[in-house]
Design a protein around this motif. Structure first.
Motif, mmCIF file in Angstrom:
data_model
loop_
_atom_site.group_PDB
_atom_site.id
_atom_site.type_symbol
_atom_site.label_atom_id
_atom_site.label_comp_id
_atom_site.label_asym_id
_atom_site.label_seq_id
_atom_site.Cartn_x
_atom_site.Cartn_y
_atom_site.Cartn_z
ATOM 1 N N ALA A 351 -7.793 -47.799 37.900
ATOM 2 C CA ALA A 351 -6.659 -47.572 37.478
ATOM 3 C C ALA A 351 -6.424 -46.491 36.828
ATOM 4 O O ALA A 351 -7.459 -45.710 36.363
ATOM 5 N N VAL A 352 -5.013 -45.890 36.620
ATOM 6 C CA VAL A 352 -4.667 -45.065 35.563
ATOM 7 C C VAL A 352 -3.654 -45.655 34.729
ATOM 8 O O VAL A 352 -2.623 -46.161 35.086
ATOM 9 N N GLU A 353 -4.030 -45.416 33.399
ATOM 10 C CA GLU A 353 -3.082 -46.144 32.374
ATOM 11 C C GLU A 353 -2.585 -45.054 31.219
ATOM 12 O O GLU A 353 -3.027 -43.993 31.182
ATOM 13 N N ASP A 354 -1.559 -45.320 30.492
ATOM 14 C CA ASP A 354 -1.036 -44.312 29.653
ATOM 15 C C ASP A 354 -0.755 -45.304 28.154
ATOM 16 O O ASP A 354 -0.081 -46.289 28.360
ATOM 17 N N VAL A 355 -0.720 -44.640 27.246
ATOM 18 C CA VAL A 355 -0.518 -45.232 25.875
ATOM 19 C C VAL A 355 0.336 -44.442 24.909
ATOM 20 O O VAL A 355 0.449 -43.245 25.034
ATOM 21 N N THR A 356 1.330 -45.167 24.116
ATOM 22 C CA THR A 356 2.299 -44.272 23.199
ATOM 23 C C THR A 356 1.472 -43.584 22.042
ATOM 24 O O THR A 356 0.179 -43.831 22.059
ATOM 25 N N ASP A 357 2.082 -42.621 21.422
ATOM 26 C CA ASP A 357 1.484 -41.807 20.490
ATOM 27 C C ASP A 357 1.141 -42.843 19.138
ATOM 28 O O ASP A 357 0.082 -42.742 18.540
ATOM 29 N N HIS A 358 1.704 -44.131 18.891
ATOM 30 C CA HIS A 358 1.292 -45.130 18.043
ATOM 31 C C HIS A 358 -0.047 -45.689 18.455
ATOM 32 O O HIS A 358 -0.864 -45.804 17.665
ATOM 33 N N GLN A 359 -0.186 -46.169 19.711
ATOM 34 C CA GLN A 359 -1.138 -46.568 20.187
ATOM 35 C C GLN A 359 -2.479 -45.681 20.057
ATOM 36 O O GLN A 359 -3.668 -46.120 19.885
ATOM 37 N N ILE A 360 -2.179 -44.227 20.349
ATOM 38 C CA ILE A 360 -3.199 -43.406 20.040
ATOM 39 C C ILE A 360 -3.916 -43.397 18.695
ATOM 40 O O ILE A 360 -4.991 -43.457 18.632
ATOM 41 N N ARG A 361 -2.764 -43.411 17.759
ATOM 42 C CA ARG A 361 -3.281 -43.521 16.402
ATOM 43 C C ARG A 361 -4.176 -44.771 16.009
ATOM 44 O O ARG A 361 -5.186 -44.624 15.532
ATOM 45 N N GLU A 362 -3.578 -45.813 16.482
ATOM 46 C CA GLU A 362 -4.502 -47.191 16.487
ATOM 47 C C GLU A 362 -5.754 -47.006 17.231
ATOM 48 O O GLU A 362 -6.844 -47.416 16.670
ATOM 49 N N GLY A 363 -5.812 -46.497 18.364
ATOM 50 C CA GLY A 363 -7.042 -45.932 19.187
ATOM 51 C C GLY A 363 -8.262 -45.288 18.285
ATOM 52 O O GLY A 363 -9.334 -45.756 18.353
ATOM 53 N N ILE A 364 -7.774 -44.323 17.665
ATOM 54 C CA ILE A 364 -8.530 -43.555 16.710
ATOM 55 C C ILE A 364 -9.106 -44.319 15.561
ATOM 56 O O ILE A 364 -10.507 -44.345 15.397
ATOM 57 N N LEU A 365 -8.258 -45.368 14.868
ATOM 58 C CA LEU A 365 -8.981 -46.052 13.854
ATOM 59 C C LEU A 365 -9.742 -47.261 14.546
ATOM 60 O O LEU A 365 -10.745 -47.526 13.722
ATOM 61 N N LEU A 366 -9.334 -47.568 15.755
ATOM 62 C CA LEU A 366 -9.933 -48.628 16.214
ATOM 63 C C LEU A 366 -11.571 -48.396 16.229
ATOM 64 O O LEU A 366 -12.492 -49.171 16.112
ATOM 65 N N LEU A 367 -11.839 -47.078 16.952
ATOM 66 C CA LEU A 367 -12.999 -46.481 17.280
ATOM 67 C C LEU A 367 -13.873 -46.102 15.838
ATOM 68 O O LEU A 367 -15.077 -46.685 15.714
ATOM 69 N N ALA A 368 -13.081 -45.722 15.028
ATOM 70 C CA ALA A 368 -13.822 -45.500 13.754
ATOM 71 C C ALA A 368 -14.132 -46.578 13.048
ATOM 72 O O ALA A 368 -15.147 -46.533 12.381
ATOM 73 N N ARG A 369 -13.341 -47.501 13.120
ATOM 74 C CA ARG A 369 -13.752 -48.830 11.985
ATOM 75 C C ARG A 369 -14.735 -49.684 12.700
ATOM 76 O O ARG A 369 -15.277 -50.528 12.275
ATOM 77 N N THR A 370 -14.773 -49.527 14.022
ATOM 78 C CA THR A 370 -15.815 -50.507 14.768
ATOM 79 C C THR A 370 -17.034 -49.787 14.951
ATOM 80 O O THR A 370 -18.097 -50.619 15.173
ATOM 81 N N GLU A 371 -17.116 -48.505 15.086
ATOM 82 C CA GLU A 371 -18.217 -47.790 15.746
ATOM 83 C C GLU A 371 -18.579 -46.605 14.850
ATOM 84 O O GLU A 371 -19.760 -46.025 15.271
ATOM 85 N N GLY A 372 -18.056 -46.416 13.995
ATOM 86 C CA GLY A 372 -18.420 -45.241 12.927
ATOM 87 C C GLY A 372 -18.193 -43.877 13.621
ATOM 88 O O GLY A 372 -18.785 -43.063 13.381
ATOM 89 N N ILE A 373 -17.084 -43.764 14.635
ATOM 90 C CA ILE A 373 -16.911 -42.443 15.469
ATOM 91 C C ILE A 373 -15.693 -42.019 15.312
ATOM 92 O O ILE A 373 -14.519 -42.671 15.525
ATOM 93 N N PHE A 374 -15.535 -40.872 14.798
ATOM 94 C CA PHE A 374 -14.124 -40.318 14.444
ATOM 95 C C PHE A 374 -13.488 -39.449 15.609
ATOM 96 O O PHE A 374 -14.194 -38.250 15.741
ATOM 97 N N THR A 375 -12.763 -39.936 16.439
ATOM 98 C CA THR A 375 -12.556 -39.134 17.538
ATOM 99 C C THR A 375 -11.263 -38.526 17.537
ATOM 100 O O THR A 375 -10.269 -38.874 16.393
ATOM 101 N N GLU A 376 -10.637 -37.408 18.277
ATOM 102 C CA GLU A 376 -9.566 -36.646 18.013
ATOM 103 C C GLU A 376 -8.584 -37.639 18.930
ATOM 104 O O GLU A 376 -8.794 -38.783 19.504
#
Ligand code: PLP
Ligand code: ZN
Length: 441
Positions: A351-376
């Protein structure tokens, strides 16, 4: 050599523009200049043209891609190669001696088990392919290394690109290392760290007042006017694009020579997604992995989601949009490979999905706080889409899944800079620290 003369109209769909016309007195390329590549083949009609700085089919203006006569390639041969993308040299349009010419040697980045994130999302088996550790901190180093090889073999005197940021960083750095003049074009509203990350390597960073699609049009025009310029994603695009296959090759090799069941990939022009799929198909064709079905999922920002809109509305074509999102690296409103992304995601059952800017910020923090990876922001988009796809059940939670992190959070600090910071600012005393309550929390 003056083969790098490019004719044709501008536009983000540059591959559909008129082809380049090599001049009659061009010397032949050195033998093996493009490895086992046989020709450039039209993705629409299959017509083949000779290898060179061409990107559009002379018959139908469809985009060209590299076709090969692959030799026999074994897992052992690949495993004994260098710890970078050149271990896949026989599967790329680059010469056998590629490792000897100065380049940034990207690739062979970590494939990490992401058990914490998997648990958080209710998935049984999840991996992060972390491309933020490439030389200029994005997957673009891979494509640029292949484009640099083509530029060199074609005798280009200038190495250039229109970019949403990361590509400019990669072109500027690779050009510096190779000792070739670089000129990189970006939208003028790009994040400051991405501008600096280009300007340290090149004196020729050109900021253009306009969107990426405007910058891309300008680049196509310059490619048509100037002699000897290799625009990595315009007139040497077929060679450039092949570099993204190495992401797919590495994922399969690092999984122990097998394909994942599901993969989530960010989409700007769509080139990367189509080439990861091509890589999986080539590995099957060469007998390097067992044939099996796999699902490909594309991730976009809602503020620039032409492919996701087409997917959700079941449209046969992509309608260009004007981008408005914090995910600037994905802000391509008129994606050249969008239609092929649609086809792959539909055909594979993804599928192709899309997310809002707010969700993008949450996605950055989710990856950082679960796996220790700081993504853009691009990675924030991909992780947030993974979450949305998991929550909606579109992604199968029982299947092995890979998510690609294509870039580095330090380049888009502003995206989360206002959300996170010190929990307390204190005097240097134990009493002041205990007063924060952090020790008990
Ligand atoms: C970090 C990052 N991820 C993903 C992409 C998307 O790549 P593509 O244009 O191949 O779809 C880009 C493109 O610039 C990027 O910079
Ligand atoms: Zn054609």
């Amino acid at each position: 050599m003056s083969a790098l003369v490019t004719e044709g109209p501008a536009g983000s769909s540059a591959p559909h523009a008129a082809p380049a016309t090599p001049e009659a007195d061009d010397p032949a390329f050195r033998s093996g200049a493009f490895g086992h590549a046989r020709a450039l083949s039209c993705r629409e009609c299959g017509h083949e043209v000779e290898l060179g700085p061409h990107y559009a089919c002379p018959e139908c203006f469809g985009p060209l891609e590299v076709a090969y006569d692959f030799p026999t390639v074994t897992r052992e041969q690949i495993s004994s190669g260098p710890p970078n993308i050149w271990r896949y040299q026989p599967l790329l349009p680059v010469p056998a001696d590629i490792a000897e010419s100065p380049n940034t040697e990207p690739g062979f980045t970590r494939l990490l088990r992401a058990d914490n994130l998997a648990r958080e999302l209710g998935l049984e088996s999840l991996w992060v392919k972390d491309d933020s550790t490439n030389p200029t901190n994005s997957f673009k180093d891979r494509v640029v290394a292949c484009a640099l090889s083509a530029a060199r073999e074609l005798g280009a005197k200038v190495f250039a690109c229109p970019s949403t940021g990361n590509l400019a960083n990669a072109v500027a750095a690779a050009g510096a290392r190779a000792g070739i003049k670089t000129v990189v074009f970006i939208p003028s509203d790009l994040e400051r760290p991405k501008q600096v990350n280009s300007a340290v390597y090149t004196e020729n960073l050109v900021a253009v007042n306009g969107t990426y699609d405007d910058v891309n049009r300008l680049a196509s025009e310059i490619a048509g006017e100037e002699d000897g310029w290799a625009f990595v994603n315009v007139n040497v695009r077929p060679f450039y694009a092949e570099g993204s296959k190495t992401l797919g090759f590495e994922i399969a090799e690092q999984l122990g020579w097998r394909l994942p069941d599901q993969i989530v990939i960010p989409v700007a022009s769509g080139s990367q997604l189509t080439k990861v799929d091509k890589a999986f198909r080539e590995l099957i064709e060469l007998g390097l992995v067992e044939e099996k079905p796999y699902r490909v999922y594309g991730a976009q920002a809602t503020g620039c989601s032409p492919v996701s809109i087409a997917y959700k509305t079941q449209a046969p074509t992509i309608r260009p949009v004007k981008p408005d999102t914090i995910a600037k690296s994905l802000a391509i409103g008129n994606p050249a490979d969008g239609i092929y992304v649609l086809d792959i995601c539909r055909r594979s059952g993804g599928a192709v999905e899309d997310v809002t800017d707010h969700q993008i910020r949450e996605g950055i923090l989710l990856l950082a706080r679960t796996e220790g990876i700081f993504t853009e922001t691009a990675g924030g988009t991909t992780v947030a889409c993974l979450k949305k796809l998991a929550e909606s059940g579109v992604l199968d939670p029982t299947k092995e899944t890979v998510v690609i992190n294509t870039g580095m959070g330090l380049k888009t600090l502003d995206a989360v800079g206002d959300t996170v910071g010190p929990a307390a600012t204190i005097d240097p005393s134990y009493a002041a620290f205990t007063a924060t309550g952090i020790a008990e929390s």
